[in-house]
Design an enzyme around this catalytic site. Structure first.
Site, PDB file in Angstrom:
ATOM      1  CG  ASP A 160     -14.430  13.691 -21.552  1.00 53.99           C
ATOM      2  OD1 ASP A 160     -13.848  13.065 -22.471  1.00 53.99           O
ATOM      3  OD2 ASP A 160     -13.831  14.120 -20.541  1.00 53.99           O
ATOM      4  CE  LYS A 197     -12.823  17.661 -17.853  1.00 48.28           C
ATOM      5  NZ  LYS A 197     -13.571  16.765 -18.791  1.00 48.28           N
ATOM      6  CG  ASP A 232     -13.181  11.323 -18.256  1.00 52.01           C
ATOM      7  OD1 ASP A 232     -12.441  11.791 -19.134  1.00 52.01           O
ATOM      8  OD2 ASP A 232     -12.788  10.497 -17.401  1.00 52.01           O
ATOM      9  CG  ASN A 233     -11.686  14.120 -16.942  1.00 47.27           C
ATOM     10  OD1 ASN A 233     -12.342  14.389 -17.955  1.00 47.27           O
ATOM     11  ND2 ASN A 233     -10.575  13.414 -16.994  1.00 47.27           N
ATOM     12  CD  GLU A 291      -7.489  11.319 -19.903  1.00 48.49           C
ATOM     13  OE1 GLU A 291      -8.094  10.764 -18.969  1.00 48.49           O
ATOM     14  OE2 GLU A 291      -7.811  12.419 -20.332  1.00 48.49           O
TER      15      GLU A 291
HETATM   16  C1  705 Z   1     -19.445  26.606 -23.558  1.00 49.79           C
HETATM   17  C2  705 Z   1     -18.564  25.668 -22.825  1.00 49.79           C
HETATM   18  C3  705 Z   1     -19.310  24.424 -22.387  1.00 49.79           C
HETATM   19  N1  705 Z   1     -19.948  23.786 -23.484  1.00 49.79           N
HETATM   20  C4  705 Z   1     -19.304  23.072 -24.438  1.00 49.79           C
HETATM   21  N2  705 Z   1     -20.030  22.686 -25.513  1.00 49.79           N
HETATM   22  C5  705 Z   1     -19.437  21.977 -26.509  1.00 49.79           C
HETATM   23  N3  705 Z   1     -18.143  21.600 -26.508  1.00 49.79           N
HETATM   24  C6  705 Z   1     -17.405  21.969 -25.445  1.00 49.79           C
HETATM   25  C7  705 Z   1     -17.938  22.689 -24.359  1.00 49.79           C
HETATM   26  N4  705 Z   1     -16.957  22.869 -23.437  1.00 49.79           N
HETATM   27  C8  705 Z   1     -15.851  22.288 -23.931  1.00 49.79           C
HETATM   28  N5  705 Z   1     -16.116  21.737 -25.145  1.00 49.79           N
HETATM   29  C9  705 Z   1     -15.183  20.993 -25.981  1.00 49.79           C
HETATM   30  O1  705 Z   1     -14.899  19.766 -25.290  1.00 49.79           O
HETATM   31  C10 705 Z   1     -13.475  19.544 -25.236  1.00 49.79           C
HETATM   32  C11 705 Z   1     -12.986  19.893 -23.886  1.00 49.79           C
HETATM   33  C12 705 Z   1     -12.736  18.958 -22.977  1.00 49.79           C
HETATM   34  C13 705 Z   1     -12.255  19.358 -21.615  1.00 49.79           C
HETATM   35  N6  705 Z   1     -11.529  18.226 -21.031  1.00 49.79           N
HETATM   36  C14 705 Z   1     -10.523  18.469 -20.199  1.00 49.79           C
HETATM   37  O2  705 Z   1     -10.208  19.614 -19.869  1.00 49.79           O
HETATM   38  C15 705 Z   1      -9.749  17.308 -19.711  1.00 49.79           C
HETATM   39  C16 705 Z   1      -8.519  17.556 -19.110  1.00 49.79           C
HETATM   40  C17 705 Z   1      -7.721  16.522 -18.642  1.00 49.79           C
HETATM   41  C18 705 Z   1      -6.435  16.816 -18.011  1.00 49.79           C
HETATM   42  C19 705 Z   1      -6.032  16.135 -16.856  1.00 49.79           C
HETATM   43  C20 705 Z   1      -4.796  16.424 -16.253  1.00 49.79           C
HETATM   44  C21 705 Z   1      -3.968  17.382 -16.810  1.00 49.79           C
HETATM   45  F1  705 Z   1      -2.771  17.643 -16.262  1.00 49.79           F
HETATM   46  C22 705 Z   1      -4.366  18.059 -17.968  1.00 49.79           C
HETATM   47  C23 705 Z   1      -5.590  17.780 -18.559  1.00 49.79           C
HETATM   48  C24 705 Z   1      -8.146  15.190 -18.776  1.00 49.79           C
HETATM   49  C25 705 Z   1      -9.394  14.947 -19.389  1.00 49.79           C
HETATM   50  O3  705 Z   1      -9.861  13.674 -19.548  1.00 49.79           O
HETATM   51  C26 705 Z   1     -10.212  15.988 -19.838  1.00 49.79           C
HETATM   52  O4  705 Z   1     -11.432  15.682 -20.384  1.00 49.79           O
HETATM   53  C27 705 Z   1     -12.894  20.469 -26.290  1.00 49.79           C
HETATM   54  O5  705 Z   1     -12.934  19.853 -27.552  1.00 49.79           O
HETATM   55  C28 705 Z   1     -13.839  21.667 -26.215  1.00 49.79           C
HETATM   56  O6  705 Z   1     -13.855  22.416 -27.419  1.00 49.79           O
HETATM   57 MG    MG Z   2     -11.947  13.629 -19.988  1.00 49.71          MG
END
Ligand code: 705
Ligand code: MG
Length: 214
Positions: free
Chosen positions: A141, A144, A169-170, A199
């Site tokens: 999650d 993406k 997810d997503n 969600e």
């Molecule tokens: C080095 C990057 C990859 N490794 C990683 N390692 C550890 N943590 C990571 C991470 N990438 C991202 N994260 C963290 O996960 C989280 C990111 C989640 C990304 N999720 C989304 O973009 C998302 C986005 C939507 C979304 C859907 C429609 C919309 F209009 C706007 C947003 C819905 C969701 O359910 C989502 O999960 C943050 O806390 C980020 O700091």
């Molecule tokens: Mg998500």
């Protein structure tokens, strides 16, 4: 000074949820996101599908990629058997700090290990640092475009065994096209799409459940 959305979410948990009651924490976040501010938690509708997969797999070891504010972390951990372990990776220090407080409020500190840092750095260290052989369940999650590279990394690091389940997810919104293409065409996985909604909205989204065949 201006608060952040994660801070406002934590405040809602501390105001409305009962300490030590994980499901009340989940409920408080869903209420906040429905009534006050949308946030990117897996949410209550897809959360029910997540619950059914967790219950079916009954995992001893779980890896979550992307903690955010620990909504799904707490939701999953609340269904785990007594000695099960959940490791969740979060590389944004602010989100990690909020997530730790949500996990503490839920009283799940002994089941959940939040590791701060990027998944790419930590996946190769799971065996040496946490004594994990393989994961029974992985919940993807995070960003993406990282689902596919991290899945390949988990394969390479031998963290998946015959029967390990990946739940993503997503896969529709925002979408993970390269991951879906790979996992649905790979002979090493048996995949199933669970249609749902983004969600707290009526937009289509869904979860992809993939069983690693070894
Ligand atoms: C080095 C990057 C990859 N490794 C990683 N390692 C550890 N943590 C990571 C991470 N990438 C991202 N994260 C963290 O996960 C989280 C990111 C989640 C990304 N999720 C989304 O973009 C998302 C986005 C939507 C979304 C859907 C429609 C919309 F209009 C706007 C947003 C819905 C969701 O359910 C989502 O999960 C943050 O806390 C980020 O700091
Ligand atoms: Mg998500």
């Amino acid at each position: 000074t201006q608060t952040t959305r994660p801070q406002r979410m934590l405040a809602a948990v501390q105001k409305s949820a009962t300490r030590g009651d994980p499901r009340s924490v989940v409920k408080a976040i869903d209420q906040f996101c429905r009534q006050k501010e949308w946030a990117m938690n897996v949410g209550d509708e897809k959360g029910c599908i997540l619950d059914s997969v967790v219950t079916e797999v009954n995992p001893a070891t779980v890896l979550e990629l992307g903690t955010y504010c620990a909504y799904s972390t707490v939701r999953i951990a609340s269904l785990l058997p007594p000695d099960a372990k959940l490791i969740t990776l979060e590389f944004n220090p602010h989100n990690a700090a909020i997530a730790r407080q949500v996990i503490a409020w839920a009283g799940l500190g002994d089941k959940i290990q939040l590791v701060e840092g990027p998944s790419g750095d930590w996946i190769p260290k799971m065996k040496e640092k946490f004594g994990i052989e393989t994961f029974d369940l992985v919940f993807l999650d995070h960003w993406k475009d990282r689902y596919l590279p991290d899945t390949k990394l988990m394969e390479e690091c031998g963290l998946l065994r015959k029967g390990s389940v990946l739940l993503a997810d997503n896969v529709i919104c925002p979408g993970t096209p390269d991951y879906l293409e790979y996992i649905r065409n790979s002979p090493r996985y048996k995949s199933q799409y669970f249609r749902s909604h983004l969600e707290y909205t009526k937009v289509e989204d869904g979860l992809e459940k993939s069983v690693f065949l070894g």
